[in-house]
Motif scaffolding. Structure first.
Motif, PDB file in Angstrom:
ATOM      1  N   ASN A 232      22.746  -6.489   2.906  1.00 53.77           N
ATOM      2  CA  ASN A 232      21.735  -7.408   3.433  1.00 53.77           C
ATOM      3  C   ASN A 232      22.249  -8.111   4.677  1.00 53.77           C
ATOM      4  OD1 ASN A 232      19.188  -7.707   1.770  1.00 53.77           O
ATOM      5  ND2 ASN A 232      20.772  -7.717   0.169  1.00 53.77           N
TER       6      ASN A 232
ATOM      7  N   ASN B  57      20.479 -14.119   7.305  1.00 49.09           N
ATOM      8  CA  ASN B  57      19.528 -15.078   6.718  1.00 49.09           C
ATOM      9  C   ASN B  57      18.951 -14.653   5.373  1.00 49.09           C
ATOM     10  OD1 ASN B  57      19.669 -17.023   8.877  1.00 49.09           O
ATOM     11  ND2 ASN B  57      18.549 -15.526  10.111  1.00 49.09           N
TER      12      ASN B  57
ATOM     13  N   ASN C  38      20.527 -14.523   2.781  1.00 49.08           N
ATOM     14  CA  ASN C  38      21.119 -15.470   1.825  1.00 49.08           C
ATOM     15  C   ASN C  38      20.227 -16.706   1.626  1.00 49.08           C
ATOM     16  OD1 ASN C  38      21.975 -15.850   4.604  1.00 49.08           O
ATOM     17  ND2 ASN C  38      23.197 -17.565   3.890  1.00 49.08           N
ATOM     18  N   LEU C  39      19.254 -16.907   2.525  1.00 51.78           N
ATOM     19  CA  LEU C  39      18.363 -18.077   2.415  1.00 51.78           C
ATOM     20  C   LEU C  39      17.099 -17.790   1.611  1.00 51.78           C
ATOM     21  CD1 LEU C  39      18.496 -19.416   6.094  1.00 51.78           C
ATOM     22  CD2 LEU C  39      19.811 -20.203   4.107  1.00 51.78           C
TER      23      LEU C  39
ATOM     24  N   THR D 139      14.335 -20.131  -0.409  1.00 47.72           N
ATOM     25  CA  THR D 139      14.445 -21.536  -0.010  1.00 47.72           C
ATOM     26  C   THR D 139      13.383 -21.938   1.010  1.00 47.72           C
ATOM     27  OG1 THR D 139      15.978 -21.086   1.828  1.00 47.72           O
ATOM     28  CG2 THR D 139      16.952 -21.494  -0.350  1.00 47.72           C
TER      29      THR D 139
ATOM     30  N   THR E 102      15.377 -15.557  -5.142  1.00 48.86           N
ATOM     31  CA  THR E 102      16.599 -15.729  -4.349  1.00 48.86           C
ATOM     32  C   THR E 102      17.332 -14.379  -4.277  1.00 48.86           C
ATOM     33  OG1 THR E 102      17.932 -16.241  -6.280  1.00 48.86           O
ATOM     34  CG2 THR E 102      16.838 -18.107  -5.185  1.00 48.86           C
ATOM     35  N   LEU E 103      18.342 -14.320  -3.423  1.00 47.98           N
ATOM     36  CA  LEU E 103      19.143 -13.089  -3.333  1.00 47.98           C
ATOM     37  C   LEU E 103      19.840 -12.829  -4.663  1.00 47.98           C
ATOM     38  CD1 LEU E 103      20.139 -10.710  -1.708  1.00 47.98           C
ATOM     39  CD2 LEU E 103      21.888 -12.184  -0.682  1.00 47.98           C
ATOM     40  N   ASP E 104      20.211 -13.899  -5.333  1.00 49.86           N
ATOM     41  CA  ASP E 104      20.833 -13.771  -6.652  1.00 49.86           C
ATOM     42  C   ASP E 104      19.862 -13.128  -7.658  1.00 49.86           C
ATOM     43  OD1 ASP E 104      23.306 -14.282  -7.821  1.00 49.86           O
ATOM     44  OD2 ASP E 104      22.396 -15.868  -9.056  1.00 49.86           O
TER      45      ASP E 104
ATOM     46  N   THR F 257      19.564  -9.484  -6.868  1.00 52.57           N
ATOM     47  CA  THR F 257      20.779  -8.796  -7.317  1.00 52.57           C
ATOM     48  C   THR F 257      20.708  -8.511  -8.818  1.00 52.57           C
ATOM     49  OG1 THR F 257      22.039  -9.864  -5.566  1.00 52.57           O
ATOM     50  CG2 THR F 257      23.301  -9.014  -7.424  1.00 52.57           C
TER      51      THR F 257
ATOM     52  N   GLN G 142      26.423  -9.053   1.740  1.00 57.91           N
ATOM     53  CA  GLN G 142      25.526  -9.766   2.671  1.00 57.91           C
ATOM     54  C   GLN G 142      26.365 -10.433   3.736  1.00 57.91           C
ATOM     55  OE1 GLN G 142      24.973 -13.358   3.308  1.00 57.91           O
ATOM     56  NE2 GLN G 142      23.394 -12.819   4.793  1.00 57.91           N
ATOM     57  N   SER G 143      25.899 -10.316   4.986  1.00 63.46           N
ATOM     58  CA  SER G 143      26.590 -11.029   6.060  1.00 63.46           C
ATOM     59  C   SER G 143      25.597 -11.407   7.144  1.00 63.46           C
ATOM     60  CB  SER G 143      27.699 -10.162   6.663  1.00 63.46           C
ATOM     61  OG  SER G 143      28.294 -10.852   7.744  1.00 63.46           O
ATOM     62  N   ASN G 144      25.905 -12.520   7.804  1.00 63.58           N
ATOM     63  CA  ASN G 144      25.116 -12.950   8.964  1.00 63.58           C
ATOM     64  C   ASN G 144      25.734 -12.421  10.257  1.00 63.58           C
ATOM     65  OD1 ASN G 144      23.380 -14.441   7.298  1.00 63.58           O
ATOM     66  ND2 ASN G 144      24.809 -16.153   7.255  1.00 63.58           N
TER      67      ASN G 144
END
Ligand code: CA2
Length: 145
Positions: free
Chosen positions: A7, A10, A12-13, A16, A26-28, A31, A49-51
């Protein structure tokens, strides 16, 4: 069989802000849902996941060591990143691009994907289910190869 789910920025947001576009999971949550699907498919998943664009390039390159395929939501890098496109092409692993929203019914700039042409397919617009649909398509493709 091990598949990596990558992923981009963003993601990770999720859950929200902008639930009308990206849903409330959520990403959680995503998952956990994917791990449940993986158990049914009898496969193993790794998540990243990384930005940061270069970190995503590294994750794609490293996948060559122990993964049979990639499910990727490159997020905004879909529309801009030659580096991520080149990494997908270079590793030669089957890759499915997925999007939560339908990138074709939003702003003009989202319609073009630099990464889709080096993927086996694209799933876009099914909310969090896009991940699951992409995973099933990828696993079927690998099994048939
Ligand atoms: O629909 C998708 O999955 C996207 O890849 C999401 C990206 C967007 O740039 C692509 O055009 C389509 C954006 C991810 C941003 O995620 C957010 C999550 C919560 C709040 C704000 C943004």
């Amino acid at each position: 069989m091990k598949i990596i789910v990558i992923n981009g920025p963003n993601i990770n947001l999720l859950g929200t802000r902008e639930p009308e576009i990206y849903g409330s999971l959520t990403l959680d949550d995503i998952t956990k849902n994917l791990n449940a699907e993986a158990a049914k498919l009898n496969i193993e998943l790794e998540f990243f996941q990384s930005n940061v664009e270069g970190e995503i390039v590294n994750a794609i390159q490293n996948a060559k060591n122990d993964c049979s395929g990639i499910v990727i939501n490159p997020a905004a890098y879909t529309h801009t990143s030659v580096a991520i496109r080149d990494a997908i092409a270079a590793v030669g692993l089957p890759c499915v691009e997925i999007h939560i929203s339908n990138i074709h019914n939003r702003e003009e700039f989202r319609k073009n994907s630099l990464t889709a042409p080096v993927c086996i397919g694209q799933i876009t617009g099914f909310g969090a289910d896009s991940y699951k649909l992409g995973l099933i398509g990828l696993v079927n493709y690998i099994k048939a190869a």
